[in-house]
Enzyme design. Structure first.
Site, PDB file in Angstrom:
ATOM      1  N   LYS A  79       7.054  -4.712  -8.070  1.00 42.54           N
ATOM      2  CA  LYS A  79       5.866  -5.392  -7.721  1.00 42.54           C
ATOM      3  C   LYS A  79       5.217  -6.048  -8.808  1.00 42.54           C
ATOM      4  O   LYS A  79       4.249  -6.039  -9.365  1.00 42.54           O
ATOM      5  CB  LYS A  79       4.662  -4.307  -7.413  1.00 42.54           C
ATOM      6  CG  LYS A  79       5.078  -3.372  -5.945  1.00 42.54           C
ATOM      7  CD  LYS A  79       3.990  -2.764  -5.580  1.00 42.54           C
ATOM      8  CE  LYS A  79       4.539  -1.880  -4.115  1.00 42.54           C
ATOM      9  NZ  LYS A  79       5.318  -0.988  -4.514  1.00 42.54           N
ATOM     10  N   THR A 128      -0.218   0.476   1.932  1.00 43.35           N
ATOM     11  CA  THR A 128      -0.417   1.773   2.839  1.00 43.35           C
ATOM     12  C   THR A 128      -1.680   2.568   2.194  1.00 43.35           C
ATOM     13  O   THR A 128      -2.153   3.203   3.161  1.00 43.35           O
ATOM     14  CB  THR A 128       0.882   2.468   2.899  1.00 43.35           C
ATOM     15  OG1 THR A 128       1.231   2.959   1.358  1.00 43.35           O
ATOM     16  CG2 THR A 128       1.728   2.040   3.671  1.00 43.35           C
ATOM     17  N   GLY A 179       5.982   2.788   4.616  1.00 42.96           N
ATOM     18  CA  GLY A 179       4.845   3.901   5.028  1.00 42.96           C
ATOM     19  C   GLY A 179       5.560   4.882   6.259  1.00 42.96           C
ATOM     20  O   GLY A 179       4.749   5.576   6.806  1.00 42.96           O
TER      21      GLY A 179
HETATM   22  P1  BMP Z   1       7.748   7.309   1.071  1.00 45.88           P
HETATM   23  O1  BMP Z   1       8.324   6.856   2.636  1.00 45.88           O
HETATM   24  O2  BMP Z   1       8.470   8.198   0.291  1.00 45.88           O
HETATM   25  O3  BMP Z   1       6.281   7.255   1.369  1.00 45.88           O
HETATM   26  O4  BMP Z   1       8.042   5.879   0.052  1.00 45.88           O
HETATM   27  C1  BMP Z   1       7.400   4.565   0.636  1.00 45.88           C
HETATM   28  C2  BMP Z   1       7.999   3.424  -0.556  1.00 45.88           C
HETATM   29  O5  BMP Z   1       7.038   2.331   0.007  1.00 45.88           O
HETATM   30  C3  BMP Z   1       7.664   3.913  -2.023  1.00 45.88           C
HETATM   31  O6  BMP Z   1       8.678   3.347  -2.366  1.00 45.88           O
HETATM   32  C4  BMP Z   1       6.475   2.954  -2.076  1.00 45.88           C
HETATM   33  O7  BMP Z   1       6.325   2.361  -3.443  1.00 45.88           O
HETATM   34  C5  BMP Z   1       6.511   1.846  -1.159  1.00 45.88           C
HETATM   35  N1  BMP Z   1       5.181   1.193  -0.671  1.00 45.88           N
HETATM   36  C6  BMP Z   1       4.348   2.019  -0.223  1.00 45.88           C
HETATM   37  O8  BMP Z   1       4.414   3.023   0.265  1.00 45.88           O
HETATM   38  N2  BMP Z   1       3.062   1.316   0.207  1.00 45.88           N
HETATM   39  C7  BMP Z   1       2.852   0.117   0.116  1.00 45.88           C
HETATM   40  O9  BMP Z   1       1.851  -0.294   0.185  1.00 45.88           O
HETATM   41  C8  BMP Z   1       3.842  -0.698  -0.751  1.00 45.88           C
HETATM   42  C9  BMP Z   1       5.116  -0.089  -1.193  1.00 45.88           C
HETATM   43  O10 BMP Z   1       6.052  -0.879  -1.820  1.00 45.88           O
END
Ligand code: BMP
Length: 228
Positions: A79, A128, A179
């Site tokens: 990011k 998210t 998400g």
């Molecule tokens: P998880 O499915 O374990 O929640 O992981 C989501 C991934 O997406 C993480 O790597 C997080 O950094 C990324 N992410 C997110 O969850 N929300 C955002 O708004 C932006 C993201 O990059």
């Protein structure tokens, strides 16, 4: 479309980008390597962020990219949010490490130059986190995105209206949606709303049976793709 990502995705019939943030045990690199060996047929891309870089170091991450780079699209998720020159330098280092794409923040509005023919660059326009300021400024971020040579956008899978809004404005952008799983978006829901790929982390990476969990997600995605 980023050719490599699209090509791998079509070949495998998977629209999953696996986020490697967490690992079990005390050898994260070995854990992720074993996980990718077992699941590569069900995954189009891999997203590597700061947790993985801090645990495995740049050399470890480069090794992972070299080992799986022929069969998986590697996305660097740091990011990036600095002055333009520094972001360009960061992108060029990520490219040297073997990454295919990278995610940048757009809010600094410092990116007037992006390298041609280099990494695929994706701009974050929706997060998210339920009350994200990024989402409050989504309209301005989309306006700014339209002035850049981006491959695509990152839009929260938990906010299907945001995906529809981004897709309406950018018919040909590649939309990546995080998400799905732990944060609540059901498998294939982001694809249904107009995203191209779903980013999934913990629900697969920390699962007792990652192959079964991925199969469930990919089957839902295939059903949506076949409907469309
Ligand atoms: P998880 O499915 O374990 O929640 O992981 C989501 C991934 O997406 C993480 O790597 C997080 O950094 C990324 N992410 C997110 O969850 N929300 C955002 O708004 C932006 C993201 O990059």
């Amino acid at each position: 479309m980023p050719e490599k990502l699209e090509h791998i995705s079509k070949l495998k019939g998977s629209w999953v980008i696996l986020a490697l943030d967490y690992a079990r045990g005390n050898s994260p690199l070995a854990y992720w390597s074993e996980l990718l060996h077992r699941t590569t047929g069900l995954v189009a891309g891999v997203k590597v962020g700061l947790p993985a870089l801090l645990r495995a170091g740049p050399t470890g991450i480069s090794e992972l990219v070299q080992s799986f780079g022929d069969e998986l699209y590697f996305l660097a998720d740091f990011k990036l949010a600095d002055i333009g020159d520094v972001v360009l330098e960061e992108l060029s280092i990520l490219e040297e490490m073997g990454f295919d794409g990278a995610i940048v923040h757009l809010f600094p509005r410092c990116l007037d130059r992006l390298p041609l023919n280099a990494l695929d660059v994706y701009g974050l326009v929706s997060m998210t986190c339920p009350r994200s300021l990024v989402d409050e400024h989504m309209g301005e971020l989309l306006d700014y995105a339209s002035t850049l040579r981006l491959k695509g956008l990152v839009v929260a899978a938990t906010k299907p209206d945001a995906i529809r809004r981004a897709r309406e404005r950018f018919r040909h952008a590649v939309i990546l949606s995080p998400g799905v799983g732990v944060q609540g978006a059901p498998p294939a829901s982001a694809l249904s709303a107009g995203a191209d790929y779903e980013i999934v982390g913990r629900s697969v990476v920390l699962s007792e049976d990652p192959v079964r969990e991925l199969t469930r997600i990919v089957e839902a995605q295939r059903a949506v793709k076949h409907e469309g």
